[in-house]
Design an enzyme around this catalytic site. Structure first.
Site, short mmCIF file in Angstrom:
data_model
loop_
_atom_site.label_atom_id
_atom_site.label_comp_id
_atom_site.label_asym_id
_atom_site.label_seq_id
_atom_site.Cartn_x
_atom_site.Cartn_y
_atom_site.Cartn_z
N HIS A 166 57.34 7.06 33.13
CA HIS A 166 58.55 6.42 33.65
C HIS A 166 59.12 5.47 32.60
O HIS A 166 58.39 5.02 31.71
CB HIS A 166 58.22 5.58 34.90
N CYS A 253 54.21 -0.58 39.47
CA CYS A 253 54.13 0.54 40.43
C CYS A 253 53.55 0.13 41.78
O CYS A 253 53.78 0.81 42.78
CB CYS A 253 53.26 1.67 39.87
N1 GLY Z 1 49.94 8.92 39.45
C1 GLY Z 1 51.21 8.32 39.63
C2 GLY Z 1 52.30 9.29 39.46
O1 GLY Z 1 52.13 10.24 38.71
O2 GLY Z 1 53.32 9.17 40.05
#
Ligand code: GLY
Length: 258
Positions: A166, A253
Site C-alpha cells: 500500500h 492498518c
Molecule cells: N495481510 C494484509 C493484506 O494483505 O491486506
C-alpha cells in the site's frame, strides 16, 4: 507542535484466531495469535493514552486479515467512505465495519465496482488526500474516491507506487509538515514541499507509523529511524508489531482514526 489534526475516536478489531491464514509476502513465519492479542492490547492502550475513545470490535473468524480495519474504510471529518478492497478474501469485510461507522458518521459513501480501493492506499494530509495506485487500488477506485472527496471540498493527488503493498507501507504523514518515507519516494514532486525523514533500507518497515495527537505510534526495533524522529521533537510510543508484520501489516492498518 502545532498545526496538527486532533483525533478523538478510533475503531479496532480483535485479531481473528485464524490470522495465520492471512495474505502475506513476509518470510518471517506464521503469526502467533496469543502474542498478537497482547500486541493488539498494547496498541489499544497506546491509542487511549493519546486521548482517543477506542471502539473494539469482535474478531471476524471468517476473515483472517480483518484485524487490518484501515483497509475497509476512510474516515474524514466530513464523511466516511466504505471501500471496495482489492483482495477477494478481504472484500466482504466491509459489511462488518459499516454498522460501527453509521453510529458516528451521518454521511457514508461507498466505492463501487469496477473500482477497487484499500484504505491503506489513502494518506490524509489536512484537507488533501494522496491516493496510491497499487495492486489493491485501481484507477477506477481512485477516480471514484476523487469524485466523492471533491464533493466534500477535499483535494486529491494520485501517486503511482511500485514494490509496496500500500502507499502507507512506504510513507506516513506525521503532521507539522513532516513526512516519514522510503528513500525511493523522496524525489516525488508531490512531496517536494514537506520536511522529509528518510527511513534507511534496513528499517523500511518503520515507514508505517501514525501521528495521534501528541504522540507518534512507532514500531519497536527500528532505532535509527526512531532517533531521527526524536531529533525533530516528536514523542514516540514504541509498540511491538512482530506478529502483524508477519502478515504485511503495519501500525496504521490496525485502526480507523478520526
Ligand atoms: N495481510 C494484509 C493484506 O494483505 O491486506
Amino acid at each position: 507542535m502545532k498545526n496538527s489534526k486532533k483525533f478523538t475516536n478510533a475503531i479496532v478489531r480483535v485479531p481473528a484466531s485464524n490470522m495465520i491464514e492471512g495474505i502475506t509476502t513476509s518470510l518471517e513465519g506464521q503469526p502467533d495469535h496469543d502474542l498478537a492479542l497482547l500486541q493488539h492490547q498494547s496498541y489499544v492502550e497506546a491509542l487511549k493514552r493519546c486521548g482517543l475513545d477506542v471502539a473494539i470490535l469482535d474478531p471476524l473468524e471468517d476473515y483472517p486479515d480483518s484485524v487490518f480495519v484501515e483497509d475497509v474504510a476512510i474516515c474524514t471529518s466530513k464523511c466516511a467512505v466504505i471501500t471496495n478492497p482489492g483482495a477477494d478474501s478481504r472484500n466482504a469485510e466491509t459489511a462488518f465495519i459499516e454498522p460501527a461507522l453509521s453510529a458516528a458518521f451521518s454521511n457514508i459513501e461507498h466505492i463501487k465496482e469496477p473500482g477497487t480501493l484499500d484504505g491503506g492506499d489513502i494518506m490524509m494530509v489536512g484537507d488533501h488526500f494522496f491516493i496510491g495506485l497499487s495492486a489493491r487500488t485501481n484507477r477506477a477506485g481512485a477516480e471514484e474516491l476523487i469524485r466523492i472527496l471533491s464533493t466534500y471540498g477535499y483535494s486529491v493527488s494520485i501517486i503511482e507506487i511500485e514494490g509496496l503493498l500500500h502507499l502507507k507501507t512506504g510513507i506516513a504523514y506525521l503532521e507539522d509538515n513532516i513526512m516519514l518515507m522510503h528513500e525511493n519516494l523522496a524525489d516525488h514532486p508531490e512531496f517536494a514541499s514537506y520536511t522529509k525523514i528518510i527511513v534507511p533500507p534496513e528499517e523500511e518497515y518503520a515507514a508505517n507509523a501514525i501521528r495521534v495527537n501528541d504522540f507518534v505510534l512507532f514500531p519497536s526495533g527500528y532505532p535509527v529511524t526512531a532517533e531521527k524522529l526524536r531529533r525533530t521533537g516528536l514523542k514516540l510510543i514504541e509498540l511491538p508489531m512482530s506478529e502483524f508484520r508477519k502478515l504485511d501489516g503495519g501500525l496504521s492498518c490496525l485502526s480507523l482514526r478520526w
